[in-house]
Design an enzyme around this catalytic site. Structure first.
Site, mmCIF file in Angstrom:
data_model
loop_
_atom_site.group_PDB
_atom_site.id
_atom_site.type_symbol
_atom_site.label_atom_id
_atom_site.label_comp_id
_atom_site.label_asym_id
_atom_site.label_seq_id
_atom_site.Cartn_x
_atom_site.Cartn_y
_atom_site.Cartn_z
ATOM 1 N N HIS A 66 11.573 -4.646 4.856
ATOM 2 C CA HIS A 66 11.187 -5.150 3.540
ATOM 3 C C HIS A 66 11.638 -4.262 2.393
ATOM 4 O O HIS A 66 11.958 -4.744 1.309
ATOM 5 C CB HIS A 66 9.663 -5.286 3.504
ATOM 6 N N ASP A 116 11.444 -7.214 8.647
ATOM 7 C CA ASP A 116 10.455 -7.226 7.579
ATOM 8 C C ASP A 116 9.079 -7.631 8.118
ATOM 9 O O ASP A 116 8.897 -8.764 8.567
ATOM 10 C CB ASP A 116 10.902 -8.218 6.497
ATOM 11 N N SER A 135 9.772 -10.201 -3.340
ATOM 12 C CA SER A 135 8.542 -10.301 -2.586
ATOM 13 C C SER A 135 7.614 -11.330 -3.218
ATOM 14 O O SER A 135 7.979 -12.496 -3.349
ATOM 15 C CB SER A 135 7.903 -8.911 -2.486
#
Length: 732
Positions: free
Chosen positions: A687, A652, A566
Site C-alpha cells: 500500500h 496491499d 486510498s
C-alpha cells in the site's frame, strides 16, 4: 449473505481505449465477466468481476507467487497495456525525475536529538536511497553508526525501515524492517557495542516500547488476519517463542499499539477505533507487573494520556468536548471520576496533539485549518501562543526524547516555504533555526502565490481550499488545475512544502487542496459531516471546489486533473460517476473503490475497524444502502469517463489489489467514449510509497506526466522508449 453464480449475457463490445497518437490501435485487456449474484438485507446485485479477488489473499500478501495463474495473467496483461500506452511519455518522465532529484540534497542530515549523554539522528549519504541512524556524544565527538539502511537494503527488491528507538541505557537499538511491502514488520535488537543484532527477533510486529531498565521489550503482534490485537512481553536473551501475552483485544474493530511516556515512567497500551479508546499502564520500572486500566472504554469517548510527573495529563473528547479538552488525574487513581479540567473545551478549536514536559505542557491546535503551538506553564498556569507569519502553513512537532527540559523542537513550512526545523526555549521564548531545507537546483519563494479561500456549497457550508501557483499565472480559465482531496479518518490534509509540485506549477498548473468534509480541518463537526450517513458530503464538496475554481478563473471544466489516494481514491471514484465532465483526467492511487464488497467482508484487515468511518453494512440495512449509493464500483454506468491512471499493489493489506482491478475492468466495459483507463499494479509491493527517497520519484513522475499529457501541456515525441511504470502508495 448468499452468493450464487449466475449466467448473464456479455454486453456488446465498446470501442477500445485509444492510446496516444503513436499507438492508435492498441486494444486494452478485457476482463472476463463471470457474474455472481449477491444478496444482503433482501437486496440483490450482480458482481461481474468477483473472480479477481484471490481466495488465498492472506498467502498472497507474503508470497505473491501464490496468486492464481488466471488472475496473475490478467493483472500482468494490464501492466503490459499500461507500459505500452504510457511509453510516449517516457522521455518526459525521465526529465521530471531529474528535475525532482535536483531539488533534493544528495547528502542530507537530520538535527541531532539529545537523550542523556547522547544525541541521535538520521542521515543520508550522497545519492543514498535509504538512511543511516547515527549518534554521537552530546558533548561532541565522533559519529557512531547504529543502523545502516543502505546495507540492510542491499539485494532486496523491497526494504523499508520502520520505527526505531534506542534503549534507555543506550546499549541497544530496536528497529523494525519490512522486506515485502505487506507491512509484516520484523523486530530486531542491535547490540550497539558489538555492532550486531541479538539472535532473537520477533515477526509481524506493528509497534514496540522499552522497559525502563532496558531488559524488556513490549510489542504488538498482528493476528492471522493482519490485525494488531496482541501485546507480548519479551525478556532479552530468551526465545521469542516463550514471550508472554500481556494483553489481547477481543473486539476486532479496535487496534492496539504500545508506547512509552516521555518521562519513561509508563509503558502505555492503547486500544482504539475511530470513536472510542481505552488505555492501560504498565510501570516501566516493573515490566513484569500487570497492566492497570486508566478509564474503561465508553462509546464515542476518546482519550490519550501522558505522564506529567505528579499526575497524568489527558487529552479527551469526554463530556461533549468534541474538539478535545485537557484534564488531569492522579496516576494512582486515573479513572474518569477523578478527571479534573485543566484546559476546557472550545468548539471548533481543536487540540490536535500535546507534549508533556516536566514544567510545561505544549499543545498543537487547529482553528479553521490554521495551526498554532501553545505553551502552558505548569507552575502558574500561564500560557502563550507561538505565532507564525503566514496564514497557510504546517507545523509538525519534532523528535523529543527528554522530559526534564525547556526546549521543544518543531518543523515549520508552507506550500511555498521550504521546511525549517527550530529549537524553541519555552522559558525565554526564543527560537534557534537548526535546519533549513535547501533546494539545490534553486528556488525563490517570492515567485509563488499561496492563498486560502472558502468555497460555498449548496448546503450553506464553506470548504477551505489551499491554492499554490506561480506569480504571473493567468487566472482567466486557461490554466490547468491539479486538485487533491482526502476527507476521511479525521485526517487534515497538510499544507506543507512539497518540492515535487513545482514540476507542475512551473509548467503553468494551479495546485489546489480541497479540505473536504470527513477531515478535521474545521474540527469534529467537519469530520462528522463527512462520514457514515453523511459521507456523500465529501464528494459534493470536491465537486463544489472544482466548479468554483472553474467559475472564478483558476481553471475551467475539462482542464482539471483530480487526484486522490486510498480513501481519497474513494472520492475520485465517486466523483467520476457523478461529474466526469469536469475533469481532463483522474489519478486514483491504491483507491478504496469496491467499498460495498469490502465493508461486507469482515475477514479483511480493516473492515470491522472501519465500521465507525463508513458504517456496518453487514448488520445495518441503512448503512448498506448508504454505501451502495456511492460505492464507485457499484455505481459505474454507461457514460463518458475521463482519462484515468489507477495504481495498485499486489501485497496491499489495506486496499486489496482486486478493488482497483475490478473497478477498471467495469469502467472499461461500460464507458461510452474512447478515453484511456490505465491500471498499473506493482507485483511485489503493498500500500505504501516505494521506499527510497529517489526511487519514490518514479511514480510521482508517472502521475505528473499523465497530468501534463491529458491537459495538453505535453506533446509526446514521435519516438519514445517505454519505461515500465511503478505503483506504490500509502494508506486507506
Amino acid at each position: 449473505m448468499a452468493a450464487t453464480p449466475v449466467v448473464v449475457p456479455a454486453p456488446a463490445s465498446k470501442t477500445p481505449d485509444l492510446a496516444y497518437a503513436a499507438l492508435p490501435n492498441l486494444a486494452p485487456p478485457s476482463a472476463a465477466r463471470r457474474p455472481v449474484r449477491l444478496s444482503a438485507h433482501g437486496i440483490e446485485r450482480v458482481d461481474p468481476y468477483a473472480w479477481l479477488r484471490a481466495s488465498n489473499w492472506k498467502q498472497v500478501l507474503t508470497d505473491p507467487s501464490a496468486l492464481a495463474p488466471e488472475i496473475r495473467s490478467y493483472i500482468e496483461a494490464e501492466n503490459r497495456y499500461a507500459e505500452a500506452v504510457l511509453a510516449p511519455l517516457s522521455g518526459l518522465r525521465v526529465k521530471l525525475v531529474e528535475e525532482m532529484k535536483g531539488r533534493i540534497e544528495e547528502e542530507d542530515s537530520g538535527v541531532p536529538a539529545p537523550s542523556g549523554n547522547y544525541a541521535y539522528w538520521a542521515k543520508y549519504l550522497p545519492g543514498a536511497e535509504h538512511k543511516q541512524i547515527v549518534r554521537s556524544r552530546r558533548s561532541g565527538g565522533p559519529e557512531e553508526l547504529l543502523i545502516d539502511g543502505v546495507r540492510l537494503a542491499e539485494g532486496k527488491p523491497y526494504f523499508s525501515l520502520g520505527d526505531h528507538r534506542h534503549s534507555p541505557d543506550h546499549r541497544l537499538y530496536a528497529y523494525l524492517t519490512d522486506e515485502s511491502g505487506s507491512e509484516n514488520y520484523r523486530l530486531h535488537i542491535r547490540d550497539i557495542g558489538a555492532g550486531r543484532d541479538l539472535p532473537e527477533a520477533m515477526t509481524d510486529v506493528s509497534s514496540f516500547a522499552w522497559s525502563q531498565d532496558s531488559s524488556t521489550l513490549f510489542y504488538v503482534k498482528l493476528d492471522e488476519n493482519h490485525r494488531p490485537l496482541l501485546v507480548f512481553r519479551h525478556r532479552l536473551g530468551t526465545d521469542p517463542a516463550h514471550d508472554q501475552l500481556v494483553y489481547k483485544e477481543d473486539d476486532l474493530g479496535f487496534e492496539v499499539a504500545v508506547a512509552s511516556t516521555r518521562s519513561g515512567r509508563f509503558v502505555v497500551i492503547s486500544s482504539t477505533n475511530d470513536d472510542t479508546s481505552e488505555q492501560w499502564l504498565i510501570e516501566s520500572a516493573h515490566p513484569e507487573s500487570a497492566p492497570r486500566l486508566v478509564a474503561a472504554r465508553s462509546p464515542n469517548a476518546r482519550y490519550t494520556i501522558d505522564d506529567w510527573g505528579d499526575r497524568l495529563v489527558i487529552r479527551t473528547n469526554a463530556d461533549g468536548a468534541d474538539d478535545y479538552k485537557i484534564v488531569t488525574a492522579p496516576a494512582s487513581a486515573p479513572g474518569r471520576e477523578n478527571w479534573r479540567d485543566l484546559l476546557p473545551h472550545q468548539p471548533g478549536h481543536r487540540i490536535v496533539e500535546m507534549v508533556a514536559l516536566a514544567g510545561h505542557l505544549i499543545r498543537l491546535e487547529r482553528d479553521d485549518g490554521i495551526e498554532r503551538l501553545v505553551v502552558h506553564r505548569k507552575a502558574d498556569g500561564n500560557e502563550y501562543a507561538i505565532w507564525f507569519g503566514q496564514e497557510v502553513h504546517s507545523i509538525e512537532l519534532g523528535t523529543m526524547y527528554e522530559f526534564d527540559t525547556s526546549t521543544i523542537r518543531f518543523r515549520y513550512s508552507s506550500p511555498a516555504t521550504p521546511k525549517q526545523t527550530f529549537d524553541y526555549d519555552v522559558e525565554s521564548q526564543t527560537r534557534v533555526l537548526r535546519k533549513q531545507q535547501k533546494v539545490p537546483s534553486g528556488y525563490d519563494p517570492s515567485a509563488y502565490v499561496v492563498r486560502r479561500i472558502a468555497v460555498p456549497t449548496d448546503d450553506e457550508e464553506t470548504v477551505p481550499v489551499t491554492l499554490l501557483y506561480r506569480d504571473g499565472t493567468r487566472l482567466d480559465g486557461s490554466a490547468p488545475l491539479f486538485l487533491e482531496g482526502y476527507g476521511a479518518y479525521s485526517f487534515a490534509f497538510p499544507t506543507e512544502f512539497d518540492s515535487n509540485l513545482f514540476s507542475l506549477i512551473d509548467r503553468g498548473f494551479v495546485y489546489a487542496i480541497a479540505h473536504i468534509r470527513g477531515g478535521t480541518e474545521k474540527g469534529e463537526r467537519w469530520r462528522n459531516s463527512g462520514r457514515l450517513a453523511y459521507k456523500i458530503n465529501s464528494f459534493s464538496d470536491f465537486i463544489a471546489v472544482a466548479e468554483y475554481l472553474s467559475r472564478t478563473g483558476y481553471t475551467s471544466p475539462g482542464r482539471i486533473v483530480a487526484s486522490g489516494d486510498s480513501a481519497g481514491g474513494l472520492v475520485i471514484g465517486a466523483v467520476a460517476n457523478v461529474r466526469p465532465d469536469l475533469f481532463a483526467g483522474m489519478v486514483a492511487q491504491v483507491p478504496f473503490v469496491d467499498a460495498l464488497n469490502t465493508t461486507l467482508d469482515d475477514s479483511l484487515p480493516l473492515t470491522v475497524g472501519d465500521f465507525t468511518e463508513w458504517g456496518d453494512p453487514i448488520h445495518d440495512p441503512a448503512a448498506y444502502r448508504v454505501i451502495a449509493s456511492y460505492s464507485p464500483y457499484d455505481n459505474v454506468s454507461a457514460r463518458p469517463y475521463p482519462d484515468m491512471l489507477v495504481t495498485a499493489g499486489i501485497r496491499d493489506p489495506r486496499v486489496p489489489y482486486w478493488e482497483p482491478a475490478k473497478w477498471v475492468a467495469k469502467i472499461r466495459a461500460m464507458k461510452t467514449n474512447d478515453s484511456r483507463t490505465v491500471l498499473v499494479t506493482n507485483m511485489s509491493n503493498g500500500h505504501n510509497d516505494v521506499p527510497g527517497r529517489f526511487a519514490s520519484l518514479d511514480e510521482v513522475a508517472l502521475i505528473y506526466a499523465f497530468a501534463l499529457e491529458v491537459t495538453g501541456m505535453h506533446r509526446p515525441p514521435p519516438v519514445a522508449e517505454a519505461i515500465a511504470p511503478d505503483a506504490r502508495r500509502r494508506e486507506r
